[in-house]
Scaffold this motif. Structure first.
Motif: not given
Ligand SMILES: Cc1cc2nc3c(=O)[nH]c(=O)nc-3n(C[C@H](O)[C@H](O)[C@H](O)COP(=O)(O)OP(=O)(O)OC[C@H]3O[C@@H](n4cnc5c(N)ncnc54)[C@H](O)[C@@H]3O)c2cc1C
Length: 413
Positions: A179-189, A247-253, A204-207
């Motif tokens: 994951i790009s910035n995965g080591y030091d990000a403050g917020l993840f999707v 939850l950002l998008v449920e099901g059709d993320a 698939t859902s996104s959070f």
């Protein structure tokens, strides 16, 4: 190259100039002087905070953050073209730095569309205020990302990271890699399966996952061949709980993430072009000064022909990136196809440009302190980012022939 400037608005020309000055005055001198720094094995020490602070000062860190939060929202009808020209300029200085910054733009596009207002109110001001604040977008898992890019919309290809609703919270288990910035990000999707019975386009859902969430572990920083100033990371989720409203998008993320992926692929191709431009500019300069056989290199015809080949490939990439970016800005029906074409074409053409640069620099091309091999390493990363070359071609042909090339290659129905 006059082509670089053709068709730019006054605003775009000014933005390009200020990025160029940032790269020429800060980034390039830093990289040339501190060529060992990318090899520090402490990821926190690689890129000094001052570089991101300077990027902040010229306003390229918070592109796509809505103006009401103090960000810089670009003209909507040409936003993606402007992303492309800025991404190219920054990557001309350093591709890893560009990676760090563009993740913020790409994820901001997603957040301004899908995050509830109270969460935008919480996170956008932090992003604007803290020059070192980074965002990350987590799809890829140890079992492979290609299935998600294609995607074969069958349950067996679904994500292994799972999210279950438990009262007022989502409980997420699984892991993400590369994951790009995965080591030091403050917020993840983070993307997770919320319905194992259906294909991933429906299940698939996104959070939104803040860094300090209990159950989230940053397992490692990957040591990459190139783009090393971006800290690529691996994340583990163990009974990680996020509130229901995260939850950002449920099901059709995955389908909805198109607003992230389309500009994302243009930005990838544009960063890639920046690496190629740097290789070209340095080589064009070298062959005008370095003498062999009693003449500067460019006087030797084989050398001159290679330079012509580099310039031709760069112009072809630029033309396709521009066409594809315009298609995204205009929501054209062929935008998806063109984005994948631009991404894969850029990755392979710029690899050849970087290879010419190595060759024309002779032995110097292979020396770490000379800096040309860095461009070759940086170029190699683009083959695998945002889908491999083969998978990108699959996506191109699928989008053109959805009924045949687009169908699952399992047993015939
Ligand atoms: C520097 C870097 C940054 C990245 N940043 C991110 C990020 O921010 N977020 C994120 O989610 N991911 C990120 N990735 C992951 C990236 O998207 C994946 O590495 C890429 O899509 C390939 O997936 P994979 O590595 O899982 O390879 P795999 O899917 O395991 O593929 C391995 C090989 O098999 C081939 N293959 C797989 N399936 C098929 C098939 N059905 N037919 C034919 N060939 C097939 C592939 O083309 C490839 O050659 C990043 C990767 C890199 C290198």
């Amino acid at each position: 190259m006059q082509m670089v400037e053709r068709g730019l608005s006054e605003e775009q020309r000014l933005m390009r100039e200020s990025c160029r000055a940032f790269v020429d005055d800060f980034v390039t001198p830093f990289i040339r002087k501190n060529w060992q720094r990318e090899w520090l094995m402490d990821p926190d020490q690689r890129l000094p905070a001052a570089i991101l602070e300077q990027a902040d000062r010229i306003g390229v860190r918070t592109l796509a953050v809505p103006e009401e939060y103090g960000g810089i929202q670009l003209e909507a009808g040409s936003e993606v073209r402007t992303f492309a020209l800025i991404a190219e300029e920054i990557a001309r200085g350093d591709s890893g730095l560009a990676d760090k910054l563009v993740q913020n733009w790409k994820v901001s596009v997603l957040l301004r569309k899908f995050a509830p207002k109270h969460l935008q109110d919480r996170w956008f001001p932090r992003l604007v205020k803290e020059p070192g604040f980074l965002l990350a977008h987590c799809l890829t898992e140890p079992r492979g990302a290609s299935d998600r890019w294609l995607p074969y919309n069958v349950p067996e290809a679904a994500m292994h990271t799972k999210a279950l609703l438990d009262g007022g919270e989502w409980v997420i288990n699984g892991r993400k890699q590369f994951i790009s910035n995965g080591y030091d990000a403050g917020l993840f999707v983070v993307y997770a399966n919320t319905n194992p019975k259906v294909g991933m386009m429906q299940g698939t859902s996104s959070f939104l996952v803040p860094r300090d969430t209990r159950g989230l572990t940053i397992a490692r920083c990957n040591e990459t061949i190139g783009c090393r100033f971006m800290n690529n990371g691996e994340l583990v989720f163990e009974d990680m709980r996020v509130p229901k409203d995260h939850l950002l998008v449920e099901g059709d993320a995955l389908g909805k993430a198109g607003i992230y992926f389309r500009p994302g692929k243009i930005i990838q191709a544009a960063k890639n072009l920046g690496v190629g431009m740097s290789a070209y500019e340095r080589t064009a300069d070298y062959v005008q000064h370095y003498v062999q056989g009693g003449r500067i290199l460019i006087k030797h015809q084989a050398v001159a022909l290679r330079l012509a080949d580099m310039a031709t490939r760069l112009s072809a990439v630029r033309a396709l990136v521009r066409e594809a970016a315009q298609a995204v800005d205009e929501s054209a029906p062929d935008a998806d196809t063109l984005c994948n074409m631009a991404k894969v074409f850029a990755s392979e053409e710029i690899m050849k440009v970087a290879s010419h640069a190595m060759e024309l620099h002779g032995g110097n091309g292979a020396m770490l302190d000379f800096g040309i091999e860095k461009l070759f390493r940086d170029a190699s990363i683009f083959l695998h980012m945002d889908a491999t070359a083969d998978i990108s071609r699959f996506k191109i042909v699928k989008s053109m022939f959805p009924q045949t090339a687009g169908a699952y290659a399992g047993p015939e129905a």
